[in-house]
Design a protein around this motif. Structure first.
Motif, short mmCIF file in Angstrom:
data_model
loop_
_atom_site.label_atom_id
_atom_site.label_comp_id
_atom_site.label_asym_id
_atom_site.label_seq_id
_atom_site.Cartn_x
_atom_site.Cartn_y
_atom_site.Cartn_z
N ASN A 1 4.40 7.34 4.27
CA ASN A 1 3.40 7.06 2.99
C ASN A 1 4.37 7.52 1.77
O ASN A 1 4.44 8.50 1.74
N TYR A 2 5.10 6.38 1.22
CA TYR A 2 6.17 6.57 0.26
C TYR A 2 5.35 7.12 -1.13
O TYR A 2 6.02 7.53 -1.90
N GLN A 3 3.98 7.00 -1.29
CA GLN A 3 3.38 7.30 -2.37
C GLN A 3 2.87 8.76 -2.28
O GLN A 3 3.09 9.77 -3.29
N THR A 4 2.68 9.21 -1.18
CA THR A 4 2.31 10.86 -1.18
C THR A 4 3.50 11.63 -0.44
O THR A 4 3.46 12.59 -0.25
N ASP B 1 0.54 -1.17 0.01
CA ASP B 1 -0.19 0.07 0.06
C ASP B 1 0.82 1.22 0.16
O ASP B 1 0.40 2.46 0.01
N GLY B 2 2.23 1.12 0.00
CA GLY B 2 3.02 2.18 0.00
C GLY B 2 3.54 2.90 1.46
O GLY B 2 4.22 3.74 1.40
#
Length: 147
Positions: A123-126, A60-61
């Motif tokens: 959170n690596y995605q955001t 999920d990041g």
């Protein structure tokens, strides 16, 4: 003499693992180098998280990111020494806490180092810090909370 004083609660060590000092870990002064100790601490942390089913980065990041590291050295270690890394956690807050390390040489009972690594969930995605998951908290019910 170390300027930092690292003292951790005895009841917060949850895991231990052994690592061997390699010949390539030795520095010009003929003992375990600081850079290699940091690598060994990272390996011990990864083993600890794996043992408790925590992915450093999930699908999920969301993952864990190291925010800081403090280390105090108490004795030298040399090539082929077996070192015991005892790992614990303390000082949880909304986003993370500290992973603690006590490093000893079991052969003679010598305390080699103490270390503390701060971490937060990220959170690596955001690219933002995110609150600690309740599932992670549930794995360590005795850990103190700050803030």
């Amino acid at each position: 003499m170390a300027r930092l004083q690292l003292v951790f609660p005895e009841d917060q060590y949850y895991y231990s693992t052994q690592l061997t000092v390699r010949v390539t870990d030795i520095n010009g002064a003929n003992h375990l180098g600081n850079d290699s100790m940091i690598s060994m601490i990272s390996e011990a942390r990864a083993r600890f998280l794996f043992e408790f089913g925590v992915q450093e980065t999930g699908s999920d990041g969301i993952g864990i990111i190291v925010t800081d590291l403090a280390t105090t050295y108490k004795a030298e270690a040399h090539a082929r020494d077996q070192l015991l890394f005892e790992i614990g956690v303390m000082d949880f807050n909304q986003y993370g806490g500290d992973i603690t390390f006590r490093v000893t040489r079991p052969k003679d009972g010598t305390l080699v180092a103490m270390a503390k690594s701060g971490f937060v969930f990220f959170n690596y995605q955001t690219s933002q810090v995110t609150p600690m998951a309740p599932e992670f908290l549930a794995k360590f019910p005795k850990v103190n909370r700050i803030g």
